[in-house]
Design an enzyme around this catalytic site. Structure first.
Site, mmCIF file in Angstrom:
data_model
loop_
_atom_site.group_PDB
_atom_site.id
_atom_site.type_symbol
_atom_site.label_atom_id
_atom_site.label_comp_id
_atom_site.label_asym_id
_atom_site.label_seq_id
_atom_site.Cartn_x
_atom_site.Cartn_y
_atom_site.Cartn_z
ATOM 1 N N CYS A 31 -2.800 -2.781 7.587
ATOM 2 C CA CYS A 31 -2.362 -2.581 8.975
ATOM 3 C C CYS A 31 -2.640 -1.114 9.334
ATOM 4 C CB CYS A 31 -0.878 -2.912 9.113
ATOM 5 S SG CYS A 31 0.221 -1.755 8.278
ATOM 6 N N GLU A 85 0.825 -1.214 0.000
ATOM 7 C CA GLU A 85 0.000 0.000 0.000
ATOM 8 C C GLU A 85 0.859 1.264 0.000
ATOM 9 O OE1 GLU A 85 -0.120 -2.701 2.013
ATOM 10 O OE2 GLU A 85 -1.945 -2.643 3.206
ATOM 11 N N CYS A 122 -0.590 1.414 7.222
ATOM 12 C CA CYS A 122 -1.064 1.578 5.849
ATOM 13 C C CYS A 122 -2.411 2.297 5.791
ATOM 14 C CB CYS A 122 -1.127 0.224 5.150
ATOM 15 S SG CYS A 122 0.524 -0.462 4.880
#
Length: 158
Positions: free
Chosen positions: A85, A57, A88
Site C-alpha cells: 500500500c 512490511e 508501506c
C-alpha cells in the site's frame, strides 16, 4: 525465476501462514541483506493488535532496523506476498530499501495498481526498484481467505 527469489518468497509465505492462524489478512514479508541473509520476517498483525500500521512490511522494517541498529536498510531487499500500500511503500522509501518484490497484486489498495509511482518520484530523496513477480500461491492464499471471510459474513447475517 531465480532460485533465491523463490526461496525468499517461500519465507514470506511461511509468514502468511502465521497471519492465517491469527485470522489476519495473510500477508508475509521478509527483508534480505546484501549477503542474502534474512534480517527480518513478519506478518500482518493489524487486527490482533488494533494497529492500523500493523502491516507485514512495517513490522519487518522495524525488526530489521532494530537488528542492524540503523534506520537505513541500504542494499536490502524486501519480499512481500502482496503489493504494498502507499503507507508501506513510503516506509520502504524512508528506510532506503533498494528493491521491493511482491507476489500478488492488490487492485483496491496497492500503490502500483492505484498508479501512485512513489518508488520513482524524483521529488523524494530515495527511489527504489519495485518488481512484480507473480507467485500463484500468494494470490491463492489471499483469494481463499477473503472468500472464506465473505462466507462467514453471509452466515452471520442469516
Amino acid at each position: 525465476m531465480d532460485r533465491k527469489i523463490v526461496q525468499n518468497f517461500n519465507l514470506a509465505l511461511q509468514e502468511c501462514e502465521k497471519a492465517l492462524k491469527l485470522r489476519e489478512v495473510p500477508v508475509g514479508a521478509v527483508i534480505i541483506n546484501k549477503d542474502g541473509k534474512c534480517l527480518a520476517r513478519a506478518h500482518n498483525i493489524k487486527e490482533s493488535t488494533f494497529d492500523p500500521c500493523g502491516h507485514a512490511e512495517i513490522i519487518a522494517i522495524r525488526k530489521a532496523t532494530k537488528k542492524i541498529k540503523n534506520w537505513r536498510l541500504t542494499d536490502c531487499e524486501l519480499f512481500i506476498t502482496l503489493e504494498p500500500c502507499v503507507m508501506c511503500l513510503a516506509a520502504c522509501i524512508h528506510s532506503r530499501i533498494k528493491k521491493v518484490y511482491y507476489g500478488a497484486q492488490d487492485k483496491k489498495a496497492g500503490s502500483v495498481s492505484l498508479n501512485f509511482k512513489l518508488e520513482s518520484d524524483k521529488r523524494l530523496n530515495h527511489q527504489l526498484e519495485l518488481i512484480y513477480e507473480p507467485i500463484e500461491k500468494c494470490s491463492k492464499i489471499l483469494s481463499h481467505f477473503f472468500k472464506q471471510k465473505r462466507k462467514e459474513n453471509r452466515e452471520r447475517k442469516l
